[in-house]
Write an enzyme that holds these catalytic residues in place. Structure first.
Site, PDB file in Angstrom:
ATOM      1  N   ARG A 285     -21.151  60.123  56.370  1.00  0.00           N
ATOM      2  CA  ARG A 285     -20.903  59.433  54.644  1.00  0.00           C
ATOM      3  C   ARG A 285     -20.079  57.383  55.294  1.00  0.00           C
ATOM      4  O   ARG A 285     -18.566  58.071  54.837  1.00  0.00           O
ATOM      5  CB  ARG A 285     -20.473  59.935  53.048  1.00  0.00           C
ATOM      6  CG  ARG A 285     -21.447  60.817  53.139  1.00  0.00           C
ATOM      7  CD  ARG A 285     -20.947  61.829  51.490  1.00  0.00           C
ATOM      8  NE  ARG A 285     -20.399  62.258  51.833  1.00  0.00           N
ATOM      9  CZ  ARG A 285     -18.877  63.259  51.099  1.00  0.00           C
ATOM     10  NH1 ARG A 285     -18.696  61.986  50.375  1.00  0.00           N
ATOM     11  NH2 ARG A 285     -17.801  63.067  52.156  1.00  0.00           N
TER      12      ARG A 285
ATOM     13  N   HIS B 169     -22.470  53.926  54.833  1.00  0.00           N
ATOM     14  CA  HIS B 169     -22.807  53.277  53.515  1.00  0.00           C
ATOM     15  C   HIS B 169     -20.983  51.843  53.174  1.00  0.00           C
ATOM     16  O   HIS B 169     -21.174  51.726  52.096  1.00  0.00           O
ATOM     17  CB  HIS B 169     -22.965  53.839  52.513  1.00  0.00           C
ATOM     18  CG  HIS B 169     -21.974  54.777  51.989  1.00  0.00           C
ATOM     19  ND1 HIS B 169     -22.179  55.743  50.852  1.00  0.00           N
ATOM     20  CD2 HIS B 169     -21.006  55.525  52.655  1.00  0.00           C
ATOM     21  CE1 HIS B 169     -21.776  56.550  50.382  1.00  0.00           C
ATOM     22  NE2 HIS B 169     -20.526  56.164  51.967  1.00  0.00           N
TER      23      HIS B 169
ATOM     24  N   GLY C 209      -7.068  56.434  65.424  1.00  0.00           N
ATOM     25  CA  GLY C 209      -8.002  55.887  66.440  1.00  0.00           C
ATOM     26  C   GLY C 209      -8.643  54.547  65.633  1.00  0.00           C
ATOM     27  O   GLY C 209      -8.963  54.965  64.353  1.00  0.00           O
ATOM     28  N   ASP C 210      -8.953  53.707  66.155  1.00  0.00           N
ATOM     29  CA  ASP C 210     -10.105  52.734  65.365  1.00  0.00           C
ATOM     30  C   ASP C 210     -11.441  52.827  65.640  1.00  0.00           C
ATOM     31  O   ASP C 210     -11.975  52.199  66.524  1.00  0.00           O
ATOM     32  CB  ASP C 210      -9.436  50.595  65.349  1.00  0.00           C
ATOM     33  CG  ASP C 210      -9.875  50.373  64.514  1.00  0.00           C
ATOM     34  OD1 ASP C 210     -11.121  50.655  63.728  1.00  0.00           O
ATOM     35  OD2 ASP C 210      -9.882  49.538  64.565  1.00  0.00           O
ATOM     36  N   PHE C 211     -12.721  53.188  64.941  1.00  0.00           N
ATOM     37  CA  PHE C 211     -13.745  53.226  65.338  1.00  0.00           C
ATOM     38  C   PHE C 211     -14.807  51.975  65.543  1.00  0.00           C
ATOM     39  O   PHE C 211     -15.878  51.981  66.341  1.00  0.00           O
ATOM     40  CB  PHE C 211     -15.061  54.028  64.471  1.00  0.00           C
ATOM     41  CG  PHE C 211     -14.957  54.123  62.685  1.00  0.00           C
ATOM     42  CD1 PHE C 211     -14.684  52.360  62.513  1.00  0.00           C
ATOM     43  CD2 PHE C 211     -14.963  54.765  61.859  1.00  0.00           C
ATOM     44  CE1 PHE C 211     -14.703  52.217  61.474  1.00  0.00           C
ATOM     45  CE2 PHE C 211     -14.702  54.551  61.046  1.00  0.00           C
ATOM     46  CZ  PHE C 211     -14.571  53.379  60.170  1.00  0.00           C
TER      47      PHE C 211
ATOM     48  N   ASP D 257     -10.201  59.700  62.797  1.00  0.00           N
ATOM     49  CA  ASP D 257     -10.108  58.773  62.423  1.00  0.00           C
ATOM     50  C   ASP D 257      -8.893  58.433  62.292  1.00  0.00           C
ATOM     51  O   ASP D 257      -8.812  58.115  63.599  1.00  0.00           O
ATOM     52  CB  ASP D 257     -10.186  59.780  60.833  1.00  0.00           C
ATOM     53  CG  ASP D 257     -10.622  59.185  59.293  1.00  0.00           C
ATOM     54  OD1 ASP D 257      -9.812  57.741  59.611  1.00  0.00           O
ATOM     55  OD2 ASP D 257     -11.348  59.842  58.897  1.00  0.00           O
TER      56      ASP D 257
END
Length: 451
Positions: free
Chosen positions: A354, A357, A337-339, A312
């Site tokens: 979740r 969405h 990190g950055d997905f 995350d």
């Protein structure tokens, strides 16, 4: 059924009396063919089960009910719930009742709290307009910690008012309303006690944090819903000047409330996912957008041969207690990190609970393609989301997907989707959906394989 005994019960009420008590009652019941109805005596302990069966399987609509302490007083009176057939359905009994011996306040509260179709459109509209009153009452009950003040006792309104430091008369009126919406119940001695629903708002329950979140920034954001419709931007960004994930990155206290709030549903999902899905020993699971690790910790608790990574943003993983990972003997680690850029590579199972969405299709495609690049063919992707019904005829009572779709419009900029839309997104990113199964609180698990 042939050979089964029964009773005929006749109510006689003079026309004038009926009109003075309930104007239009006679004509309304005649028009809806409700002047006669069938009644059933329910076996002990089966009222709620039978009620839910009538509602969900038969499609009958709740139509009032109550408790009569004078009927069969030796067994605590009788509780009665009424149903009617959906409008226009002539194939079912127009109206019937379920009667059970004793007082069943939680069953009655659930039944009376469900929406009832009305021919009186003025009343129906007023009910819609006052809907936010119930939400705000829940928020305030959590804020004032009324369920904590009650504890496991039964208190009169003055005692509750003293414990929460509020005006006695105002508190009495507020408690009456909380009983109406099922958070507390009134006992025969005039004292109130907390229901199972109300206990969810206690300070040690993450649903209390969720309630405060939905009663704070999220609630305020809805004041700008019209602006969101005009511009296509979130109501949240109109209200706060930042999108909500960026806002939480700059507000540590709100971020902690958000993380704790997410635990409320995550605990329910984690238990079901850990029970119903296989996690072979030796597997590594990456929880993408995994927050504080509640979901993954549950899986690792139940599957000691599995290791995992919570992935995350830095402000999220940085706030996770150090002991969370240490307690798993090296099987759990947190990675920042950055997905949208990349996700940890080499795992056999990836989780997106979740997450999708919250984003539009283009952003979802970026997330999913990064997951696919991180794994080999045959790896598994578990996606937890609510699914829109696809067509109005298959909409279920209590469906949460449509309301949450509007919440996504107001707060996150994402949206809920139906199964076909998720299958298209996943296939376009290199995944095949193999299975869809139901999860708690109207969520669904989509099991996909990397192809």
């Amino acid at each position: 059924m042939a050979g089964t005994g029964g009773n005929l019960e006749i109510f006689i009420l003079p026309c004038g009396s009926a009109e003075s008590v309930a104007p239009g009652l006679i004509e309304r019941e005649r028009a809806r063919e409700e002047e006669a109805h069938t009644g059933w005596m329910v076996a002990e302990g089966q009222l709620e089960r039978t009620r839910v069966t009538c509602r969900n399987l038969l499609g009958m609509e709740p139509d009032g009910g109550g408790h009569n302490p004078h009927d069969d007083p030796g067994t605590g009176g009788r509780s009665v719930v009424y149903f009617k057939a959906p409008a226009g359905d002539k194939g079912q009994i127009p109206r019937f009742e379920l009667t059970a011996r004793g007082h069943h306040p939680e069953v009655l509260a659930a039944h009376l709290g469900e929406p009832v179709s009305r021919t009186d459109e003025h009343t129906a509209l007023l009910s819609l307009l006052s809907g936010h009153w119930s939400a705000r009452a829940v928020h305030v009950a959590a804020e004032l910690r009324i369920p904590d003040a009650l504890g496991d006792e039964a208190l009169d309104p003055a005692e509750v008012a003293h414990r929460i430091g509020c005006d006695a008369r105002a508190t009495a009126r507020f408690l009456r309303f909380l009983a109406r919406i099922g958070l507390i119940r009134l006992r025969a001695n005039g004292r109130y006690e907390t229901t199972e629903r109300g206990k969810l708002l206690r300070a040690d329950n993450p649903f209390s944090d969720l309630t405060r979140l939905y009663g704070g920034e999220f609630y305020d954001a809805w004041n700008d819903l019209a602006a969101a419709l005009r511009t296509g931007r979130t109501a949240f960004s109109h209200r706060y000047g930042l999108e909500h994930f960026d806002y939480f990155a700059t507000s540590p206290e709100s971020s902690r409330t958000f993380d704790r709030a997410m635990q409320a549903v995550t605990h329910l999902v984690a238990k079901e996912l850990s029970r119903s899905s296989s996690f072979p020993a030796g597997d590594t699971v990456v929880d993408v957008g995994g927050g504080n690790g509640t979901l993954l910790r549950t899986i690792l608790d139940e599957h000691p041969g599995v290791s995992g990574v919570v992935f995350d943003r830095a402000h999220v993983t940085g706030s996770a207690p150090a002991g969370d990972a240490a307690g798993f003997g090296g099987r759990l680690r947190f990675e920042a990190g950055d997905f949208f850029e990349e996700v940890p590579a080499g795992a056999r199972t990836y989780l997106l609970s979740r997450v999708l969405h919250d984003w539009d299709d283009e952003d979802c495609d970026r997330i999913l393609r990064n997951c696919r690049r991180a794994c080999e063919a045959g790896a598994r992707l578990l996606v937890v989301e609510r699914l829109l019904s696809g067509d109005s005829s298959s909409r279920r009572e209590g469906d949460l997907a449509e309301p949450w779709d509007l919440q996504m419009l107001a707060v996150t900029g994402g949206r809920e989707r139906d199964r076909a839309e998720y299958e298209k997104l996943l296939h376009g990113s290199g995944f095949r959906v193999d299975q869809v199964s139901a999860m708690p609180v109207d969520l669904n698990l989509l099991v996909a394989t990397a192809i």
